[in-house]
Design a protein around this motif. Structure first.
Motif, PDB file in Angstrom:
ATOM      1  N   ARG A  87      42.619  38.412  35.145  1.00  0.00           N
ATOM      2  CA  ARG A  87      43.120  38.830  36.453  1.00  0.00           C
ATOM      3  C   ARG A  87      42.061  38.563  37.521  1.00  0.00           C
ATOM      4  O   ARG A  87      40.862  38.686  37.258  1.00  0.00           O
ATOM      5  CB  ARG A  87      43.432  40.324  36.467  1.00  0.00           C
ATOM      6  CG  ARG A  87      44.565  40.777  35.577  1.00  0.00           C
ATOM      7  CD  ARG A  87      44.842  42.251  35.840  1.00  0.00           C
ATOM      8  NE  ARG A  87      45.935  42.766  35.033  1.00  0.00           N
ATOM      9  CZ  ARG A  87      45.772  43.412  33.883  1.00  0.00           C
ATOM     10  NH1 ARG A  87      44.549  43.605  33.414  1.00  0.00           N
ATOM     11  NH2 ARG A  87      46.808  43.863  33.205  1.00  0.00           N
ATOM     12  N   PRO A  88      42.486  38.267  38.750  1.00  0.00           N
ATOM     13  CA  PRO A  88      41.536  38.185  39.861  1.00  0.00           C
ATOM     14  C   PRO A  88      41.245  39.589  40.380  1.00  0.00           C
ATOM     15  O   PRO A  88      41.846  40.571  39.929  1.00  0.00           O
ATOM     16  CB  PRO A  88      42.299  37.364  40.904  1.00  0.00           C
ATOM     17  CG  PRO A  88      43.735  37.745  40.660  1.00  0.00           C
ATOM     18  CD  PRO A  88      43.860  37.912  39.158  1.00  0.00           C
ATOM     19  N   LEU A  89      40.343  39.705  41.327  1.00  0.00           N
ATOM     20  CA  LEU A  89      40.125  40.992  41.975  1.00  0.00           C
ATOM     21  C   LEU A  89      41.425  41.441  42.639  1.00  0.00           C
ATOM     22  O   LEU A  89      42.169  40.617  43.179  1.00  0.00           O
ATOM     23  CB  LEU A  89      39.023  40.879  43.031  1.00  0.00           C
ATOM     24  CG  LEU A  89      37.589  40.786  42.507  1.00  0.00           C
ATOM     25  CD1 LEU A  89      36.644  40.410  43.638  1.00  0.00           C
ATOM     26  CD2 LEU A  89      37.156  42.100  41.872  1.00  0.00           C
ATOM     27  N   PRO A  90      41.743  42.733  42.605  1.00  0.00           N
ATOM     28  CA  PRO A  90      43.008  43.204  43.183  1.00  0.00           C
ATOM     29  C   PRO A  90      43.065  42.966  44.681  1.00  0.00           C
ATOM     30  O   PRO A  90      42.098  43.205  45.401  1.00  0.00           O
ATOM     31  CB  PRO A  90      43.015  44.701  42.853  1.00  0.00           C
ATOM     32  CG  PRO A  90      41.572  45.054  42.679  1.00  0.00           C
ATOM     33  CD  PRO A  90      40.934  43.847  42.068  1.00  0.00           C
ATOM     34  N   ALA A  91      44.226  42.501  45.145  1.00  0.00           N
ATOM     35  CA  ALA A  91      44.410  42.234  46.569  1.00  0.00           C
ATOM     36  C   ALA A  91      45.155  43.361  47.270  1.00  0.00           C
ATOM     37  O   ALA A  91      45.103  43.481  48.490  1.00  0.00           O
ATOM     38  CB  ALA A  91      45.173  40.923  46.764  1.00  0.00           C
ATOM     39  N   THR A  92      45.866  44.201  46.502  1.00  0.00           N
ATOM     40  CA  THR A  92      46.627  45.312  47.070  1.00  0.00           C
ATOM     41  C   THR A  92      46.415  46.548  46.215  1.00  0.00           C
ATOM     42  O   THR A  92      45.917  46.473  45.091  1.00  0.00           O
ATOM     43  CB  THR A  92      48.134  45.001  47.117  1.00  0.00           C
ATOM     44  OG1 THR A  92      48.628  44.925  45.775  1.00  0.00           O
ATOM     45  CG2 THR A  92      48.402  43.680  47.837  1.00  0.00           C
TER      46      THR A  92
END
Length: 229
Positions: free
Chosen positions: A60-65
């Motif tokens: 996963r990427p860093l959370p955006a929301t």
């Protein structure tokens, strides 16, 4: 000295309960502002998952929301044992990782930031962030009686309705008196609560005590408190 939510036996979270957040509410700001140690921790601890459809481990990427963040925390031992690293991560997200928010009109009230709810054991838990401040709050509902449809759609719907009913009360209290109720009465809008800063301090103390020799009085007393619940 006990803090059940920090030291109780933990099982995976059953499901996320995330009532719709206000469309005008703050969301994540530039993730680059979050300290590197916290970014590294969240990616190493929650950044991978097993994909049944592809039969492989995905990253996963860093959370955006805030919704992305809740999904990263889903099905993990999050509320069962809040380690110093998790508490520091949540505080860093609150202070550095959220978009700027307009101040409230009250003197002691705080801006109501993103929050998420999760069902864990017999309670519904929440984390509420306060944008640009290290004043986040964690809390949980009274015990929810077990029913035969606990894991079915009807049971999940009741839990979701309970969280959605509580959310406006939480927002109203935080915007009116900030964290005063949590700090002085250990509750917020009728549910048990604590500040993320106090969670951090207790988890640091618990970690230090559990590092003592097995027969040290402080360690023995803490373990006795865990199993006497």
């Amino acid at each position: 000295m006990q803090s059940p939510k920090l030291l109780s036996v933990a099982f995976p979270s059953l499901r996320c309960l995330r009532p719709p957040l206000p469309s005008t509410g703050p969301n994540f700001g530039p993730v680059t502002k979050v300290p590197e140690a916290s970014k590294k921790f969240i990616l190493e601890r929650y950044g991978t998952y097993w994909s049944d459809s592809e039969g492989s481990v995905k990253t996963r990427p860093l959370p955006a929301t805030i919704d992305d963040l809740a999904k990263m925390f889903h099905e993990c031992k999050f509320f069962g044992y809040m380690t110093p690293e998790i508490c520091a991560l949540l505080l860093d997200i609150s202070e550095f990782g959220l978009a700027e928010h307009r101040p409230t009109n009250t003197i002691i009230g705080l801006p109501v930031g993103p929050r998420f709810y999760m069902k864990f054991l017999e309670q519904i838990w929440f984390i509420l962030f306060v944008p640009r401040y290290r004043y986040g709050i964690s809390g949980y509902s009274p015990d929810i009686p077990y029913t035969d449809d606990w894991f079915e759609e009807a049971g999940i719907a009741r839990d979701k309705a309970l969280a959605e009913d509580y959310d406006p009360k939480l927002c109203k209290e935080v915007s009116r008196i900030g964290t005063a109720g949590v700090e002085f009465h250990k509750e917020v809008a009728g549910w048990q609560g604590s500040t993320l800063q106090s969670d951090l301090e207790f988890s640091q103390l618990a970690k230090a005590i559990m590092g003592l020799p097995a027969k040290h009085p402080a360690r023995v007393e803490m373990i006795r408190g865990i199993f006497s619940r």
